[in-house]
Scaffold this active site. Structure first.
Site, PDB file in Angstrom:
ATOM      1  N   LYS A 161      44.818  39.109  53.162  1.00  0.00           N
ATOM      2  CA  LYS A 161      43.545  38.396  53.316  1.00  0.00           C
ATOM      3  C   LYS A 161      42.961  38.653  54.700  1.00  0.00           C
ATOM      4  CE  LYS A 161      43.962  34.532  50.094  1.00  0.00           C
ATOM      5  NZ  LYS A 161      43.986  33.057  49.968  1.00  0.00           N
ATOM      6  N   HIS A 176      51.485  34.126  40.639  1.00  0.00           N
ATOM      7  CA  HIS A 176      51.552  33.231  41.798  1.00  0.00           C
ATOM      8  C   HIS A 176      52.836  32.404  41.787  1.00  0.00           C
ATOM      9  CE1 HIS A 176      49.471  32.055  45.358  1.00  0.00           C
ATOM     10  NE2 HIS A 176      49.573  30.777  45.093  1.00  0.00           N
TER      11      HIS A 176
END
Length: 311
Positions: free
Chosen positions: A176, A251
């Site tokens: 990110k 996830h």
């Protein structure tokens, strides 16, 4: 829409956000503008009271506090941008308190459940099975985000830019915000990737793709397997192994990776670096999971009042 487009361009240029993050900002802003239009409110003449009414509207639609907080943060950033560009002088979100919410502990799979998944996948010698086995092994060994996993390039993980290169046990990815971090994988993951590379041409031919840079090529627009497709494949594995499909996702595998490392004695700061968390507080959720695990283990202690009574 003109101001929104300018704001999104700024995010893309200055903050180096991912496409998914940009899309999330865009959705929040469009939803907000639709609300304003329905209420006949101009975005440049909005009041803090209007914002409070909007938050009440979101809550009345049973939107989770976490999602409301994200939307508020988006709108606050948007108005800060409008002020910086001299489109307005007032940020109506500036003095708005974020709704409080209780952090839910993430779902994790046990080590035995992970083994069950890996054993099942290792027995499937079809090209699709070999690829899925490599992807799951790689994800659980590394804690990669699913977006990072599916978009891996050959050059990321091999010593040269061809499928004949040696698989690295230590490599780097851009996470990110274009932040680079080091990834370390185990021998089992390496072997599963080596086996996959032997049949990778099957997927190149199937996709009829000339873009050979990706580790997991496909006919998708991006040139690699989509996150959604990988998630669907994981759900099918859950069904075949008798696990709850709601508890098997990319996830959740990432959560399981982190939790199992902590249970094994890994330092929280190391786990933070491996996951690519900017803030240690994000990683600390796993300490609560570990505490719960210890509490459950103590239920089996011989002096526990539920299992042993002193005479």
């Amino acid at each position: 829409m003109e101001f929104i487009a300018q704001f999104l361009e700024m995010l893309l240029a200055e903050r180096a956000l991912s496409k998914n993050s940009i899309l999330s900002y865009k959705r929040d802003l469009l939803d907000f503008q639709h609300y304003l239009a329905a209420q006949k409110i101009s975005e440049l003449n909005i009041t803090t009271g209007n914002i409070r009414k909007w938050i009440e509207y979101l809550a009345s639609n049973n939107l989770h506090a976490r999602s409301i907080n994200r939307k508020i943060s988006t709108i606050k950033s948007y108005y800060a941008f409008l002020i910086s560009e001299n489109h307005t002088k007032f940020n109506p979100v500036l003095n708005i308190d974020l709704p409080k919410y209780q952090n839910k502990l993430p779902i994790i799979l046990s080590i035995d459940q992970i083994k069950l998944i890996l054993e099942y996948c290792s027995k499937d010698n079809t090209p699709e099975g070999i690829r899925l086995n490599a992807m799951i092994n790689l994800l659980y060994a590394s804690g990669l985000r699913v977006s990072e996993l599916v978009s891996l390039k050959l050059a990321d993980i091999l010593t040269n830019n061809t499928s004949k290169g040696t698989v690295r046990k230590i490599f780097s990815v851009l996470g990110k915000g274009n932040k680079e971090r080091v990834i370390v994988i185990n021998d089992q993951a390496v072997l599963s990737i080596i086996k996959y590379l032997e049949i990778r041409d099957f997927f190149i031919n199937k996709a009829k793709s000339k873009n050979l840079i990706y580790l997991f090529p496909s006919s998708a627009v991006a040139g690699y397997m989509t996150r959604q497709n990988f998630a669907i494949l994981l759900k099918s594995v859950a069904l075949y192994t008798g696990l709850n499909p709601e508890h098997v996702s990319p996830h959740i595998l990432r959560h399981s990776f982190a939790s199992h490392l902590l249970e094994g004695g890994a330092d929280l700061r190391v786990i933070q670096e491996l996951l690519g968390h900017a803030d240690i507080s994000t990683t600390q959720i796993y300490t609560h999971l570990h505490t719960n695990h210890l509490k459950k283990a103590l239920l089996h202690h011989p002096l526990n009042k539920n299992s042993f009574i002193l005479s």
